[in-house]
Every structure is written in C-alpha cells, then in structure tokens.
Design an enzyme around this catalytic site. Structure first.
Site, PDB file in Angstrom:
ATOM      1  N   LYS A 293      -1.197  35.130 -20.249  1.00 34.39           N
ATOM      2  CA  LYS A 293      -1.557  34.448 -21.627  1.00 34.39           C
ATOM      3  C   LYS A 293      -0.749  35.280 -22.712  1.00 34.39           C
ATOM      4  O   LYS A 293      -0.415  36.673 -22.142  1.00 34.39           O
ATOM      5  CB  LYS A 293      -3.096  34.337 -21.818  1.00 34.39           C
ATOM      6  CG  LYS A 293      -3.286  33.573 -22.822  1.00 34.39           C
ATOM      7  CD  LYS A 293      -3.511  32.213 -22.575  1.00 34.39           C
ATOM      8  CE  LYS A 293      -3.927  31.222 -23.717  1.00 34.39           C
ATOM      9  NZ  LYS A 293      -4.369  30.030 -23.206  1.00 34.39           N
TER      10      LYS A 293
ATOM     11  N   GLY B  52     -15.193  19.738 -32.884  1.00 34.89           N
ATOM     12  CA  GLY B  52     -13.846  19.597 -32.910  1.00 34.89           C
ATOM     13  C   GLY B  52     -13.150  18.443 -32.443  1.00 34.89           C
ATOM     14  O   GLY B  52     -13.505  18.074 -31.256  1.00 34.89           O
TER      15      GLY B  52
ATOM     16  N   GLY C  90      -9.720  17.740 -32.354  1.00 35.11           N
ATOM     17  CA  GLY C  90      -8.092  17.849 -32.476  1.00 35.11           C
ATOM     18  C   GLY C  90      -7.564  17.141 -31.607  1.00 35.11           C
ATOM     19  O   GLY C  90      -7.980  16.114 -31.044  1.00 35.11           O
TER      20      GLY C  90
ATOM     21  N   VAL D  99      -7.211  17.525 -28.280  1.00 35.60           N
ATOM     22  CA  VAL D  99      -8.042  17.258 -27.194  1.00 35.60           C
ATOM     23  C   VAL D  99      -9.216  16.564 -27.525  1.00 35.60           C
ATOM     24  O   VAL D  99      -9.672  15.318 -26.815  1.00 35.60           O
ATOM     25  CB  VAL D  99      -8.457  18.533 -26.088  1.00 35.60           C
ATOM     26  CG1 VAL D  99      -9.294  17.843 -25.092  1.00 35.60           C
ATOM     27  CG2 VAL D  99      -7.335  19.260 -25.840  1.00 35.60           C
TER      28      VAL D  99
HETATM   29  P1  NAD Z   1      -6.807  21.583 -31.777  1.00 36.41           P
HETATM   30  O1  NAD Z   1      -6.297  22.959 -32.482  1.00 36.41           O
HETATM   31  O2  NAD Z   1      -5.917  20.532 -31.876  1.00 36.41           O
HETATM   32  O3  NAD Z   1      -8.109  21.044 -32.250  1.00 36.41           O
HETATM   33  C1  NAD Z   1      -9.416  22.024 -32.641  1.00 36.41           C
HETATM   34  C2  NAD Z   1     -10.218  21.211 -33.622  1.00 36.41           C
HETATM   35  O4  NAD Z   1     -11.042  21.858 -33.936  1.00 36.41           O
HETATM   36  C3  NAD Z   1      -9.304  20.949 -35.060  1.00 36.41           C
HETATM   37  O5  NAD Z   1      -9.290  19.567 -35.314  1.00 36.41           O
HETATM   38  C4  NAD Z   1      -9.856  21.824 -35.957  1.00 36.41           C
HETATM   39  O6  NAD Z   1      -9.836  21.263 -37.323  1.00 36.41           O
HETATM   40  C5  NAD Z   1     -11.389  22.042 -35.410  1.00 36.41           C
HETATM   41  N1  NAD Z   1     -12.014  23.241 -35.917  1.00 36.41           N
HETATM   42  C6  NAD Z   1     -11.595  24.340 -36.204  1.00 36.41           C
HETATM   43  N2  NAD Z   1     -12.691  25.443 -36.654  1.00 36.41           N
HETATM   44  C7  NAD Z   1     -13.865  24.244 -36.392  1.00 36.41           C
HETATM   45  C8  NAD Z   1     -14.931  24.610 -36.715  1.00 36.41           C
HETATM   46  N3  NAD Z   1     -15.521  25.789 -37.001  1.00 36.41           N
HETATM   47  N4  NAD Z   1     -16.002  23.752 -36.132  1.00 36.41           N
HETATM   48  C9  NAD Z   1     -15.495  22.529 -35.859  1.00 36.41           C
HETATM   49  N5  NAD Z   1     -14.259  22.227 -35.531  1.00 36.41           N
HETATM   50  C10 NAD Z   1     -13.380  23.248 -35.837  1.00 36.41           C
HETATM   51  O7  NAD Z   1      -6.829  22.115 -30.415  1.00 36.41           O
HETATM   52  P2  NAD Z   1      -6.869  21.600 -28.890  1.00 36.41           P
HETATM   53  O8  NAD Z   1      -5.566  21.513 -28.216  1.00 36.41           O
HETATM   54  O9  NAD Z   1      -7.676  20.016 -29.469  1.00 36.41           O
HETATM   55  O10 NAD Z   1      -7.982  22.253 -28.090  1.00 36.41           O
HETATM   56  C11 NAD Z   1      -9.331  22.540 -28.318  1.00 36.41           C
HETATM   57  C12 NAD Z   1      -9.985  23.281 -27.478  1.00 36.41           C
HETATM   58  O11 NAD Z   1      -9.660  23.165 -26.145  1.00 36.41           O
HETATM   59  C13 NAD Z   1      -9.294  25.089 -27.826  1.00 36.41           C
HETATM   60  O12 NAD Z   1     -10.431  25.671 -27.424  1.00 36.41           O
HETATM   61  C14 NAD Z   1      -8.383  25.091 -26.665  1.00 36.41           C
HETATM   62  O13 NAD Z   1      -7.984  26.522 -26.288  1.00 36.41           O
HETATM   63  C15 NAD Z   1      -8.991  24.121 -25.629  1.00 36.41           C
HETATM   64  N6  NAD Z   1      -7.924  23.740 -24.550  1.00 36.41           N
HETATM   65  C16 NAD Z   1      -6.954  23.026 -25.026  1.00 36.41           C
HETATM   66  C17 NAD Z   1      -6.250  22.545 -24.018  1.00 36.41           C
HETATM   67  C18 NAD Z   1      -5.042  21.499 -24.446  1.00 36.41           C
HETATM   68  O14 NAD Z   1      -4.462  20.999 -23.478  1.00 36.41           O
HETATM   69  N7  NAD Z   1      -4.729  21.305 -25.697  1.00 36.41           N
HETATM   70  C19 NAD Z   1      -6.193  22.834 -22.780  1.00 36.41           C
HETATM   71  C20 NAD Z   1      -7.144  23.908 -22.367  1.00 36.41           C
HETATM   72  C21 NAD Z   1      -8.113  24.178 -23.278  1.00 36.41           C
END
Ligand code: NAD
Length: 362
Positions: A80, A185, A187, A189
C-alpha cells in the site's frame, strides 16, 4: 520507537520513504509480503496530522492487502502507499509524476492503484512515468464492451453477496426483504450497495457527510436519512460501515444493537479485541478484507490482461462461500470470525494457494 518495533510492523519486507521537494511529494510505500506475487494495493492521499499517523495507516493497510489477496486466492502480495497531503489542494500532475518515478525505481515489487484521495484519472497520470500502476485501464470484455478501471462496482457486488451470506447464516433467511440496513457512507461503493439492497427489498437508514448523496438516496431509494452519530442508535438488523475505519469500537458497540456487521470499509474494527467482543455478543461480523475483496479481484484480472466479466464475477461470488466457511467454523469452534479469517488467510499464504497465475502485461 524503532520501525522494527512498531506495533503494526508485522515483518514488512520493505518500507520506502520517498520525497521530491520540487513537487512537494512526501509518501510512504509499504511492501508487506510478496510470497504470492507482486504486492498490489491502492495509493491513499490524505492530510495526515503526523508522519506517525501516515506510517501506522500504511502498515495496517498493506498487511491487510496481503491477507485480502491470499484469502481471495489471488497471485498477489500485499502493499500500500500513502501520499501525505490534501488531495483537494496539493495533488498536481508533477507530484503524481514524481510518485510514478519512485514506483518505477522499485521495479515492480509494488503496483499502485486508486484509493481514497486518488482516482482513475490520477492513475492515468501516474502511468505516464511508470508501468507499475493499475486500476485505470478501460476493461474490454470478451464481448467487446468496455468499462472504466474503477473497482468500486466489483467491491459493491462482493459486499452485497457478503451481506446475503451473513443473513443466511445468522438469520437463517435466503432473502433480505424487510430487513433494515444502516449504511455509514454512500460513496462509490456504498451507494451501489444501497441500490442492490433496496432492489432486494431491504429498508435503508443512511448517513454521510455529503448532503447531496443523502438527498439522492432519499428520493431514489426511499432511504431514511439520519445524522452522523445517530446511525449507531438506529433500530436495524445490519450495520454496514462503508466510509471510515475503526467505527466499530467499544464506544459505538455500546449503542449498536444489530445482528450483523458487514460493509466495505477497510479496518472496520479499532482493535483485534473488538472482534472478540463482537463474538461474545453473538454479532455476526463479516471480516472486512474478506467481504470487500471484489475490487482487488477485479483489478487482478485487469492487471493480468485477462479481463472477462463472467470469470471476474464467478471469482467474486467465491466471497459468499468463503464467508459461509468462516461463519460456520467460527460458530463450531467458538473462535471470533475476525481471528479465524486471519488464521485461514495465513494458511492460504503459507500454502501458496492461488487460482490464477501471475503474468505481467503492460
Ligand atoms: P468514497 O470516498 O467514494 O466514499 C466514502 C463515503 O463516505 C463518501 O460518500 C463520504 O462523503 C462518506 N463519509 C466520509 N466521512 C464520513 C463520516 N464521518 N460518516 C459517514 N460518511 C462519511 O470511498 P469508497 O470507494 O466508496 O470506499 C468506501 C470504503 O470502502 C473505504 O473505507 C475504502 O477504503 C473501502 N474500500 C473501497 C474499495 C473500492 O473498490 N472503492 C475496495 C475495498 C475497500
């Protein structure tokens, strides 16, 4: 404290501190383990309060990638990287180019991809100075259709299947109809998961810092919106952390009254001890790096140059079976699911069990 004694060190093979004063790049690239293949993991950009915070984050995340890929039987190791800085104001093409040059020097023991604070377009810029980056190619399917490099849809699909597995095990049900899922959250995902859950008949209670996305979920998915701290107090069957790490901890567990915790966030538990608390309380926990492996599976097929969505989906569907195995063994042997997952991942790592062969393309 010396690096080798760091509580999260866990025998990392290599830790690289990189600095490029001209572009302002300050980054740490951690290679945890390359036993199964080159280490692959996202590049996070975040304004860490201190270098120590950045180091702790990268060490935890890169070790997690070793376990995630081993558990998913991928020919990849764990690594990472973190770039210290605010992605909104400090991310420039010069900084991304400098980062790429450092990746090139590492010669492929670490392959970067997008993560929080970086995106598919950023990885395209990194690719201008290195070939050791993935997650940005347009994926061409066997029928000629293309889709972007974003792994989020694959992660969301795996998490949805993981919730189905948890419901099957814990609630003895084959459907999600009428169950309430609390989503922290929405976002890349989380929103996709929310859509699949709503389509499957689940009721959604949602929170996010982004008010636009909350409005959309209310209108499009009929979700009930609650405040950031209120989510833990909601009456719900499943809590799905899909934003930040460590939101499952002794403080939030005082409020959470749920049967299942299953979401996409990395490092959901603040400590291993919290995994034991969940087990004692009879809460079914889907270990984060098992349920959220859809994205790395998708990126692995992309990196191998063998993209075929049927094969990718079939591999992702294995997440359901792996979780069922963990839940059943956890109940039978009275071992917390989080500890058991680590044991199984270590076994798979030691045996070198992978279902694909690593063959580098461009
Ligand atoms: P993203 O940044 O698109 O979404 C995160 C969401 O969480 C955003 O909408 C943000 O506004 C919201 N957020 C931030 N702070 C917050 C809080 N205090 N309370 C509630 N919501 C809050 O990220 P993502 O790609 O959707 O990933 C989400 C999680 O999944 C992360 O922890 C990431 O590491 C993990 N993850 C993602 C992937 C992937 O393929 N994108 C793969 C494995 C793990």
């Amino acid at each position: 404290m010396s690096l080798f004694d760091h509580v999260e060190f866990d025998n990392h093979e290599q830790i690289n501190y990189v600095c490029d004063p001209e572009s302002g790049l300050k980054a740490i690239i951690a290679v945890h383990n390359t036993h199964l293949g080159p280490s692959l993991g996202g590049t996070r950009m975040y304004p860490y309060a201190s270098e120590d915070d950045a180091l702790t984050d990268v060490l935890r995340l890169s070790r997690g990638m070793t376990y995630k890929s081993a558990m998913a039987r991928l020919p990849l190791g764990g690594g990472k990287s973190v770039i210290i800085g605010d992605p909104k104001t400090q991310k420039t093409p010069e900084l991304l180019h400098a980062f790429g040059r450092y990746l090139e020097r590492l010669g492929g023991i670490y392959i970067a991809a997008e993560d929080s604070g970086t995106s598919v377009p950023d990885m395209k810029i990194v690719h201008e100075t290195t070939s050791y980056v993935t997650g940005y190619h347009e994926k061409v399917d066997k029928d000629g259709t293309t889709k972007s490099g974003d792994p989020s849809p694959a992660t969301a699909y795996g998490c949805f299947l993981g919730i189905q597995a948890a419901v099957k095990h814990q609630l003895k049900r084959d459907d999600l109809s009428g169950l309430t899922v609390g989503m922290q959250g929405l976002g890349n995902v989380g929103y996709r998961m929310a859509k699949m859950l709503a389509q499957a008949g689940a009721k959604l209670v949602v929170t996010d810092v982004n008010t636009e996305v909350l409005k959309q979920a209310e209108q499009e998915l009929g979700a009930t919106v609650v405040g950031l701290d209120e989510i833990y107090r909601q009456k719900m069957d499943i809590f799905a952390p899909c934003a930040l790490g460590a939101t499952v901890n002794p403080a939030t567990l005082k409020e959470l009254d749920v049967s299942i915790i299953a979401g996409s966030a990395n490092n959901q538990l603040d400590t291993a001890e919290t995994g034991r608390l969940l087990h004692e309380r009879g809460i079914c926990y889907a270990p984060d790096y098992v349920i959220n492996a859809g994205g790395i599976i998708d990126v692995c097929f992309e990196t191998l140059g063998a993209y075929d969505s049927d094969k990718v989906n079939a591999h992702i569907e294995g997440i359901h079976d792996t979780l069922m195995e963990i839940f059943e063994r956890s109940a039978r042997e009275n071992i917390p699911a989080s500890d058991l997952a680590d044991t199984i991942a270590r076994e798979r790592l030691a045996k070198g069990e992978t279902t694909l062969e690593y063959r580098r393309t461009a």
